[in-house]
Design an enzyme around this catalytic site. Structure first.
Site, mmCIF file in Angstrom:
data_model
loop_
_atom_site.group_PDB
_atom_site.id
_atom_site.type_symbol
_atom_site.label_atom_id
_atom_site.label_comp_id
_atom_site.label_asym_id
_atom_site.label_seq_id
_atom_site.Cartn_x
_atom_site.Cartn_y
_atom_site.Cartn_z
ATOM 1 N N ASP A 125 94.589 -14.767 68.710
ATOM 2 C CA ASP A 125 95.884 -15.140 69.275
ATOM 3 C C ASP A 125 97.012 -14.547 68.444
ATOM 4 O OD1 ASP A 125 94.898 -16.792 71.318
ATOM 5 O OD2 ASP A 125 94.711 -18.493 69.951
ATOM 6 N N ARG A 178 83.385 -11.081 73.553
ATOM 7 C CA ARG A 178 84.119 -12.146 74.237
ATOM 8 C C ARG A 178 83.961 -12.023 75.744
ATOM 9 N NH1 ARG A 178 89.176 -15.291 73.775
ATOM 10 N NH2 ARG A 178 89.256 -16.375 75.754
#
Ligand code: ROI
Length: 166
Positions: free
Chosen positions: A103, A88
């Site tokens: 999340d 990421r």
């Protein structure tokens, strides 16, 4: 303050760059093998049209349920470490494409609002790519505001969501 995770800890997964199915598969493996996190359930993978800017590929999304003794912020930091391990790169663009997004959606019935972490995640309601996989693994879930997950699933538009075979 210590938060009580008894109604479940849920994590949303999303990716739309590289090989999203592989990245979600690898992220789930990292969660499952983490010394302090136990993977309890995972949803199917869902293909979903991008919310936000449309000039980006479709997403693959999923939700998993975990148990852990980590408190919410410590858990968030572990999730961020897993995002980094899977390549990421945090970009300036707020709603841009991403290789892996993890999340923290719900941590029991905790309400947390700090600069670093908002729980329940602000993007649960109205996001079919979160609500449907959450409903799949916990159809009797009551959200911290006492609304049922079933209520929110009925409210959202399901036309851009497709369940994949994974
Ligand atoms: N859209 C979809 N369909 N799925 C996501 O996971 C997702 N994540 C995001 C934004 C850019 C808001 N759009 C998304 O962060």
């Amino acid at each position: 303050m210590k938060y009580n995770p008894s109604t479940g800890i849920f994590i949303g997964l999303g990716a739309n760059l590289g090989n999203p199915v592989q990245q979600l598969t690898d992220a789930l493996a990292s969660i499952a093998s983490h010394a302090e996190i136990k993977l309890l359930e995972r949803s199917h993978f869902y293909s979903s049209a991008p919310m936000g800017p449309k000039d980006q590929p479709d997403y693959v999304n999923a939700v998993c349920k975990v148990s852990t003794n980590l408190q919410p912020l410590a858990l968030l930091h572990e999730l961020q470490a897993i995002e980094q391990q899977h390549g990421r790169v945090r970009k300036a663009e707020r709603w841009g494409a991403r290789t892996l997004d993890l999340d923290l959606l719900l941590y029991g019935d905790a309400y947390i609002k700090t600069d670093e972490l908002t729980v329940p995640h602000y993007g649960i309601k109205g996001r079919e790519f979160v609500l449907v996989p959450l409903f799949e693994i916990q159809p009797d879930l009551i959200m911290p505001d006492n609304q049922s997950i079933a209520h929110w699933v009925r409210e959202c538009d399901l036309t851009s969501l497709t369940r994949l075979m994974n």
